[in-house]
Structure formats: C-alpha cells, structure tokens
Design a protein around this motif. Structure first.
Motif, mmCIF file in Angstrom:
data_model
loop_
_atom_site.group_PDB
_atom_site.id
_atom_site.type_symbol
_atom_site.label_atom_id
_atom_site.label_comp_id
_atom_site.label_asym_id
_atom_site.label_seq_id
_atom_site.Cartn_x
_atom_site.Cartn_y
_atom_site.Cartn_z
ATOM 1 N N THR A 236 1.050 -1.353 -0.323
ATOM 2 C CA THR A 236 0.004 0.083 0.178
ATOM 3 C C THR A 236 1.229 1.075 0.028
ATOM 4 O O THR A 236 1.256 1.333 0.949
ATOM 5 N N PRO B 150 -3.323 1.119 -4.011
ATOM 6 C CA PRO B 150 -2.478 -0.208 -4.094
ATOM 7 C C PRO B 150 -1.277 0.006 -4.754
ATOM 8 O O PRO B 150 -0.709 0.357 -6.116
ATOM 9 N N LEU C 133 -2.195 -1.016 5.683
ATOM 10 C CA LEU C 133 -2.028 0.281 5.360
ATOM 11 C C LEU C 133 -1.642 1.254 7.160
ATOM 12 O O LEU C 133 -0.955 2.432 6.910
ATOM 13 N N ASP D 255 -3.795 -6.159 7.100
ATOM 14 C CA ASP D 255 -4.970 -5.191 6.077
ATOM 15 C C ASP D 255 -6.345 -5.782 6.343
ATOM 16 O O ASP D 255 -6.862 -7.152 6.743
ATOM 17 N N PRO E 69 -7.746 -4.822 1.584
ATOM 18 C CA PRO E 69 -7.024 -3.842 0.222
ATOM 19 C C PRO E 69 -7.784 -2.743 -0.250
ATOM 20 O O PRO E 69 -8.871 -2.845 0.377
ATOM 21 N N PRO E 70 -6.629 -1.440 -0.568
ATOM 22 C CA PRO E 70 -7.725 -0.532 -1.652
ATOM 23 C C PRO E 70 -8.567 -0.626 -2.426
ATOM 24 O O PRO E 70 -8.584 -1.193 -3.144
#
Length: 572
Positions: free
Chosen positions: A5, A105, A143, A231, A234-235
């Motif tokens: 990230t 990402p 994160l 995390d 994911p983003p």
C-alpha cells in the motif's frame, strides 16, 4: 492478509486548506479550531509550543501571534480534490481516506513506473505541479505501516512491516482512524492498553488473537490486525470515469405511470446519446424520483451483459417503466386498503387497484368505477416532481475484461437478452431471481427480486443468526410444504414437546404422494423459537427441524410445529 500500500499525505491539511482559503501568509503560525479546542496546528505553531487539543486562550497565551481559523470539513474535502486529481494523473485509481490522505495499491503502479521509489517521486512531482502543495509518500505492507512510513517518506521492504511496527507505541494506532469518532474510540483503547501494561505494537501483536477479541472486542481485533502489518481489506480504487446523469423537472407534477414513463423515455434517449458520445458503457442504472412531499425514491438496476450497444433506449425505458409502476402502483394499493375499513367506495377502489396491479394495467385507470366514486384527492397518492436516471459503473466501451476461464458465452448473452425481452412483456416483477439472505429457516433464507434489480436483501447473510440450520443446505424448498406423518418403530406418532423436545425416534414417514418410507438415518432436532417477545397471537411458537434419510437414498428436511409435521425441502 496484507497488501503493498502506498499512502500520499499532505501534513496538517486542515491548516493548509484554511490558510489557502483565507490567504494567510505561510510564515504565520496557524491553527484550526472548532469553537472548543484546536483540531489542527501548523509546523510553525508547533515550534512555538502550540498543540492539538489546546483551548483557544491557552494557545494564544503560548503564541500571541497565532492565527486562528474556523474548522470546515466541507472546505477541506473540496480543496483536496485538486490533490487527488493530480495523483490520479500518475495512478489510474485512488482511494481518499480522509481530506489530506489518500492511498492506492502499490503493486501494479510500482511495476509500471519502475519501482516504489520512482512511484513516490512521480506522485510528489505531480501533486506539486497540479495543486501547488507539498506531500509525503510512503509504502509498506498494510495500512498502519504505510501511514507511519509516510511521515518519514520511507519504503518498508515487503514482509518487514511487523518488525517495523513492533517497537512503536500503541498510541500510533490513532493515525489509522478515519473519523473523529473512530479516533476517540481508538484513544480510549490505547488508554486501556497502557493501563494493562501493553506499551508497544509488538506486545499487542504477540497476544493470541482469540484472547484479544474476547477481551477488547471488534476494535481490539482491528488494532491487533494493524499491529501485525495486515489489512482488513485492500485499497479500493476510485473510478476516474464520472457517472453520467440526465434529469428533468416534471411540470406539471405527474401521478400516472403512462405520463411518467413518457418523460422517462426522453431521459432514456438522452442518456443513451451521452453513452454513445463518450464511447462508454455502464454496469448499473440508478433511477431516482422526488415526490411533491420531498421524499426521494431511489432504485438501482443491473444492465445486461451485452457490452457495447447492449443498453438501448428501449431497454432503459423498460426499467424506468417497471420502477415507476412499482412506486406508483404500490402506493395506490396501500392507500386504498387503508381507507377500505370504513368506506365502501374505498373497498371498491382497493379491488380495482389490486386487480390492475395484478394484470399489469395502470392502477390509476378506473374505467370500471363511476366517476363520482373516485375522488381526485384519493388518486394523487404519489405525485412525482422530479425524475433522473444515472449511469453507474461507467467504463470505456470494449474495456470489459474477460474472466479467468473466458468471458460469457454467446448462449449466456442470448439467454440474458431473452429474459430482458420476456420481462419487457410481462413486466418488471414477472421474472424473479432467487438470492441468498440471512435467516434461520430455509424459507427465510430465500430472497426474491425482479430480474436485473439491484436490491440488498432485507436480512444480511453475515449476521450470526443463532439457531440457523446447519449445512448442507437443501437443494429444493417446497412451496407449499407437504404434510407428512412421522411415526416411530412401534407405529406411535412422533411429537414435539415444549419441555422435553422430540418424543420418539422417527422410523417411518408417510406422505400422500410417496406413501410410507423407512427412515435409515436422521439428525436433529434443531429447536427454534422466534419472536418470543411478541404477543401470543403473533408468536410463531416452537418449531423443530429434522434431517432424515430414507432407504432409497433420498434425504429431506422435516419440520414439526403444533399443527403437525411437514416436509420443507429435499436434498440432492
């Protein structure tokens, strides 16, 4: 699970946005306050001893030349958009965490630009050129590690996030909070961890996860997951393509399906022209209307899988018409039914509206009733003053990526088109699709929705649902259930007792269709008592479920209530 990230952070963004809006010189120490305390402080103010959380008078006593500006969340978000747009020139999709911070990402973006260091340089240069602001960029697994790495511009090697976080204090968890409410909850958790002797993230990460969840709940499990460099998800990339919307004000207001559909036809043609003009397709259609009372009605429909050219104006119009029928017709029936109790004419109107809905006709057309039996004030149950259609999930035409084992076949596409054509004939609710929803009974877990309509089930699947039947789920649910007679080896009926449960072991099951069948195995019973707090008339009472296998290899799900035994479903 952790994801590489990258976090882009503009330090002290609320102060930067406020100072830019008010044109405060950059050499002035500045802070933002919400009327009670300081919420953000510039670097120059911190050098003078000003800190977040100070009262205004205390901060001015520490630094008399301090410039105080009012907090404004809307201003912060609005002024951060140029920063996000500048970052999006480097990476196709981003996720804005809060005003001043965004993440993406790093895997594909770093490979495209050569390395994670090169990606950071590109982002910093793009933000400086596009918005005029300085930013910091950091990359790590997870994160929290990425947020902390951003403060020093570091790149944490893959797999090293847990070691990078281990010596840091648990107070660093507050940097992963998105809102002020979440930051307050994390601060309380940090205070509790300190009182228990847990000072570092490494100590928190070393505890057994089950014990952490049992002692600190969902927030504690989240904190330990971040402390381990993992995390929660994911983003999520933000789509750079904008949604396309067409709208119209209905003047005069409309309360008939046919009139509203005529206005929707014009919107459908305008939206299709926009899609063609921009050379894009959309995955979903959002239909929204506003009533004269100010209520907003919104529904989302999935489009077919035809790709480019599949969403014609006629298909858009069909979905608008189905949704308008659902809104207007349902309201007509409910209002007429409410008045039917004490009004003979209202009872007649109820039957008329109900029959119209069942036959697919406009419920406002009352040709079979005398004019003096249907008053104008009764008919205007829902009056629409605004109608809009929005194309969601917009993507360039032809950019749909095939699935791993190939895209949908021509037969699949033809089946979807055939269902759309049939639905256009029989109406929106003429074709129903069964989806899974939460519930304890097999019948409660079935959610029926019209084909193509994107509606969330009334009961989420991810809830605990204590008393839910165990797996495997049956293949076919009988509607209605089939009455059966269950007896033990001696021929005595097997009954359900409220106190002792099931009395007797099932040996034979007799039904009108299949006759008597011998039971070779069974599991259960699973007792279920729902809505025990309701009145006695509304309470469903005790119910028991039993899985039974017969000597011919078939398996069924039986249910026992005060009214006797029924066969609820069958297994493959």
């Amino acid at each position: 699970m952790s994801t590489r990230t990258t976090v882009l952070w503009v330090p002290d963004w609320p102060v930067v946005a406020a100072a830019t809006s008010e044109e405060v010189p950059p050499h002035q120490p500045t802070a933002v306050h919400d009327g009670r305390q300081l919420t953000a402080v510039s670097a120059l103010a911190r050098a003078e001893g000003v800190r977040r959380g100070m009262r205004r008078r205390q901060a001015q006593g520490v630094c008399p030349e301090l410039v105080l500006l009012a907090a404004d969340d809307a201003r912060d978000v609005r002024m951060f958009e140029p920063v996000a747009a500048a970052a999006e020139t480097v990476v196709a999709g981003i996720e804005v965490v809060r005003a001043g911070m965004l993440l993406l990402p790093a895997g594909g973006a770093s490979r495209y630009h050569g390395s994670e260091d090169a990606l950071a340089e590109k982002l910093i240069d793009a933000v400086a050129a596009g918005s005029g602001h300085e930013c910091a960029v950091g990359t790590a697994d997870g994160l929290l590690a990425a947020v902390l790495a951003t403060r020093t511009g570091a790149v944490v090697p893959p797999g090293a996030s847990a070691a990078y976080l281990a010596p840091r204090g648990v107070s660093e968890l507050v940097h992963a909070a998105v809102t002020d409410e979440a930051a307050s909850a994390v601060a309380q958790l940090v205070d509790l961890l300190h009182r228990l002797g847990l000072r570092t993230l490494g100590q928190l990460a070393a505890l057994p996860p089950t014990d952490v969840h049992a002692r600190f709940g969902r927030l504690g499990a989240w904190a330990q997951m971040l402390a381990r460099g993992d995390d929660e998800r994911p983003p999520a990339r933000r789509r750079p393509e904008a949604d396309l919307e067409v709208a119209t004000d209905l003047d005069p207001p409309l309360d008939r399906v046919d009139s509203a559909t005529f206005a929707g036809r014009r919107l459908a043609e305008e939206l299709h022209a926009l899609l063609v003009q921009h050379s894009v397709t959309c995955g979903r259609l959002q239909i929204a209307a506003r009533t004269d009372e100010g209520a907003d009605l919104v529904r989302t429909w999935r489009t077919d899988l035809g790709g480019w050219g599949g969403l014609t104006p006629a298909r858009i119009t069909d979905r608008i018409r189905w949704q308008l029928e659902g809104w207007l017709a349902t309201s007509a029936v409910e209002t007429a039914r409410a008045r039917a109790a004490d009004d003979p004419a209202a009872r007649a109107r109820t039957r008329t509206a109900r029959d119209a809905v069942a036959s697919g006709r406009d419920p406002w057309a009352h040709d079979d009733l005398p004019a003096d039996q249907w008053h104008d004030e009764d008919s205007r149950v829902v009056t629409l003053v605004h109608l809009s259609v929005t194309a969601l999930d917009v993507a360039p035409a032809g950019a749909e990526q095939g699935r791993l084992w190939g895209g949908p076949s021509g037969g699949d596409l033809r089946a979807h088109r055939a269902l759309d054509r049939v639905q256009g004939i029989v109406g929106g609710a003429g074709i129903l699709v069964a989806t899974l929803q939460g519930g304890r009974d097999v019948r409660d877990q079935v959610h029926l929705r019209p084909w193509g309509e994107q509606t969330e089930p009334a009961r989420p699947v991810d809830r605990p649902w204590p008393g839910r039947l165990p797996d495997p789920a049956p293949a076919t649910v009988l509607d209605p259930p089939e009455p059966v007679d269950v007896r033990d080896a001696a021929g005595v009926p097997v009954v359900l007792d409220v106190r002792s449960g099931m009395r007797g072991e099932p040996a034979w099951v007799r039904s009108a269709a299949d006759g008597s069948r011998a039971v070779v195995g069974w599991a259960g019973p699973w007792l279920l008592s729902e809505r025990w707090w309701a009145a006695a008339d509304d309470r469903p009472g005790l119910r028991a479920h039993l899985q039974v296998t017969f000597d011919d290899g078939r398996a069924v799900l039986l249910a026992c209530t005060a009214g006797g035994w029924t066969c609820e479903a069958t297994y493959d």
